[in-house]
Write a protein that holds these residues in place. Sequence first.
Motif, mmCIF file in Angstrom:
data_model
loop_
_atom_site.group_PDB
_atom_site.id
_atom_site.type_symbol
_atom_site.label_atom_id
_atom_site.label_comp_id
_atom_site.label_asym_id
_atom_site.label_seq_id
_atom_site.Cartn_x
_atom_site.Cartn_y
_atom_site.Cartn_z
ATOM 1 N N VAL A 271 -31.796 -7.729 -24.532
ATOM 2 C CA VAL A 271 -31.913 -8.251 -23.165
ATOM 3 C C VAL A 271 -33.316 -8.787 -22.912
ATOM 4 N N GLN A 311 -33.655 -8.049 -11.226
ATOM 5 C CA GLN A 311 -33.109 -8.689 -12.427
ATOM 6 C C GLN A 311 -33.030 -7.712 -13.596
ATOM 7 N N SER A 314 -30.219 -5.142 -12.969
ATOM 8 C CA SER A 314 -28.899 -5.743 -13.111
ATOM 9 C C SER A 314 -28.556 -6.014 -14.572
ATOM 10 N N GLU A 315 -29.478 -6.613 -15.300
ATOM 11 C CA GLU A 315 -29.199 -6.991 -16.681
ATOM 12 C C GLU A 315 -29.096 -5.781 -17.613
#
Length: 406
Positions: A271, A311, A314-315
Amino acid sequence: MGALSHLRVLDLSRVLAGPWAGQILADLGAEVIKVERPGNGDDTRAWGPPFLKDAYGESTGEAAYYLSANRNKQSVTIDFTKPEGQRLVRELAAKSDILIENFKVGGLQAYGLDYASLKDVNPDLIYCSITGFGQTGPYAKRAGYDFMIQGLGGLMSLTGRPEGEEGAGPVKVGVALTDILTGLYSTVAILAALAHRQHDGGGQHIDMALLDVQVACLANQAMNYLTTGVSPKRLGNAHPNIVPYQDFPTADGDFILTVGNDGQFRKFAQVAGYAEWADDPRFATNAARVANRLVLVPLIRQATVFRTTAQWVSELEAVGVPCGPINDLAQVFEDPQVQARHLAIELPHVLAGLVPQVASPIRLSATPVEYRNAPPLLGEHTQEVLQRVLGMTSGVLEGLRKSGVV
């Protein structure tokens, strides 16, 4: 009916550790009679501001600190420095299952309210003493408060920024954690004593010490020392045994990354856009990452600043990597999970209309926690309890009031 609704607790404790245990038992249904000094009561009633406000914004004089640990109880004022007050407490103890006290070692003996004395009155009584250092040992006579125990018991040697960093130095935990943990351990001990009484008969004395609890709760850090002989050092928000397991900067603040295994680290690296980290022999295993934390952590910090906290959360959540924001308390109580679990509640209060409370985390399917009443005013239930439990007449009660016993 609560799981402990068949029990009566006489709570002679004040401040936090004892009252916390009493509140847990009360939440579980026990009748908890809080005995306080006439005129002053529990020390924490004066530990403010902040104080609870009424509908007009005026102070009720009820300290927020006191309100945190005394719901579902009944307040009875008795001056047991006086013989008649001692008699009342003994009579209440004779009709109780549990007694909680946190006076100094030997402090209640002069009043005939120590375990040895009350055992003769009620052989089935479970008597829980909470002190700073316990009933034995060279420190037994000392007073002990949470902050001091956090320092003496080693917790502050582990909490704070590492040596050499700006702001380095020992730091206490932001709540009186040792008191809270002692309240929890005391509750467990009381329930164990109840189980013993049910099967084998007879009460017993429970000797709880803040220092004992603090040392016991050093957990993995204590074992890190005992297995190596090397005292762990402060690491700030980093973990001594796991990497990465700390806070990292983002484009709009900070977030916490808690990678617990090598599979999670591989997902994080992907990620983050650095999949090669997972195959680098310096970082491929947790042991390697711990050994090379001074190399890896700066690399991660350089990567995390290019995305916002939201972000990252969430990721990473999407691929099962544990992480989260660093919330202030306003954000905590606005959090949808906190709201879904109904952790903020309100109870009717005689002066304020409503008083906010933090709900119990205990969730029982058959005997759920019940919130019966707000933390009581000083002496709010003196007449009701003495009449109901001891059969006292109004005339006798009035005489006790005039003589300052209640």
